[in-house]
Design a protein around this motif. Sequence first.
Motif, PDB file in Angstrom:
ATOM      1  N   ASN A 189      55.653  26.351  85.022  1.00  0.00           N
ATOM      2  CA  ASN A 189      55.680  27.328  83.937  1.00  0.00           C
ATOM      3  C   ASN A 189      56.979  28.118  83.950  1.00  0.00           C
ATOM      4  O   ASN A 189      57.576  28.387  82.904  1.00  0.00           O
ATOM      5  N   LEU A 190      57.438  28.487  85.131  1.00  0.00           N
ATOM      6  CA  LEU A 190      58.694  29.218  85.272  1.00  0.00           C
ATOM      7  C   LEU A 190      59.876  28.365  84.823  1.00  0.00           C
ATOM      8  O   LEU A 190      60.787  28.849  84.150  1.00  0.00           O
ATOM      9  N   VAL A 191      59.841  27.086  85.156  1.00  0.00           N
ATOM     10  CA  VAL A 191      60.936  26.178  84.795  1.00  0.00           C
ATOM     11  C   VAL A 191      61.048  26.037  83.285  1.00  0.00           C
ATOM     12  O   VAL A 191      62.149  26.071  82.729  1.00  0.00           O
ATOM     13  N   ARG A 192      59.930  25.918  82.599  1.00  0.00           N
ATOM     14  CA  ARG A 192      60.029  25.719  81.146  1.00  0.00           C
ATOM     15  C   ARG A 192      60.550  26.966  80.439  1.00  0.00           C
ATOM     16  O   ARG A 192      61.297  26.868  79.473  1.00  0.00           O
ATOM     17  N   TYR A 193      60.197  28.146  80.932  1.00  0.00           N
ATOM     18  CA  TYR A 193      60.747  29.357  80.318  1.00  0.00           C
ATOM     19  C   TYR A 193      62.217  29.533  80.671  1.00  0.00           C
ATOM     20  O   TYR A 193      62.999  30.037  79.866  1.00  0.00           O
ATOM     21  N   PHE A 194      62.612  29.102  81.862  1.00  0.00           N
ATOM     22  CA  PHE A 194      64.023  29.149  82.219  1.00  0.00           C
ATOM     23  C   PHE A 194      64.836  28.208  81.327  1.00  0.00           C
ATOM     24  O   PHE A 194      65.946  28.549  80.915  1.00  0.00           O
ATOM     25  N   MET A 195      64.283  27.038  81.021  1.00  0.00           N
ATOM     26  CA  MET A 195      64.977  26.102  80.138  1.00  0.00           C
ATOM     27  C   MET A 195      65.142  26.687  78.734  1.00  0.00           C
ATOM     28  O   MET A 195      66.185  26.516  78.107  1.00  0.00           O
ATOM     29  N   LEU A 201      65.314  29.916  78.085  1.00  0.00           N
ATOM     30  CA  LEU A 201      66.308  30.973  78.247  1.00  0.00           C
ATOM     31  C   LEU A 201      67.723  30.397  78.250  1.00  0.00           C
ATOM     32  O   LEU A 201      68.624  30.942  77.603  1.00  0.00           O
ATOM     33  N   MET A 202      67.919  29.288  78.935  1.00  0.00           N
ATOM     34  CA  MET A 202      69.251  28.687  78.989  1.00  0.00           C
ATOM     35  C   MET A 202      69.695  28.181  77.618  1.00  0.00           C
ATOM     36  O   MET A 202      70.875  28.265  77.275  1.00  0.00           O
ATOM     37  N   SER A 203      68.770  27.688  76.823  1.00  0.00           N
ATOM     38  CA  SER A 203      69.157  27.251  75.479  1.00  0.00           C
ATOM     39  C   SER A 203      69.595  28.441  74.631  1.00  0.00           C
ATOM     40  O   SER A 203      70.558  28.353  73.867  1.00  0.00           O
ATOM     41  N   THR A 236      63.207  21.101  74.642  1.00  0.00           N
ATOM     42  CA  THR A 236      62.360  21.833  75.578  1.00  0.00           C
ATOM     43  C   THR A 236      61.043  22.205  74.921  1.00  0.00           C
ATOM     44  O   THR A 236      59.978  22.067  75.530  1.00  0.00           O
TER      45      THR A 236
END
Length: 84
Positions: free
Chosen positions: A18-24, A26-28, A71
């Motif tokens: 879950n953290l990884v998908r929100y980080f992705m 954020l990076m976009s 994403t």
Amino acid sequence: MQHRPHTDERLGQRGPQNLVRYFMLLMSVVYVGLGLYLWLAPQTALTLGNTPRQLLAAVFVFYGIIRFVRTYQQHFKRNPNDAR
């Protein structure tokens, strides 16, 4: 046989995934923001010429949008074939 939910399904996917998908996501947004900054910043902010700076800005914005869409489709869009 009865379907037994996995741990991620029971917890609502609150794990590291879950953290990884929100980080992705954020990076976009960061890529799009960087592109907009390059496009709108005064020319004295970078030592690039006007045309290369705008081209680089367009690449950042385009890449950010593509990354956001991929994403979203991969991590947030529900598959209608999944039975819940």
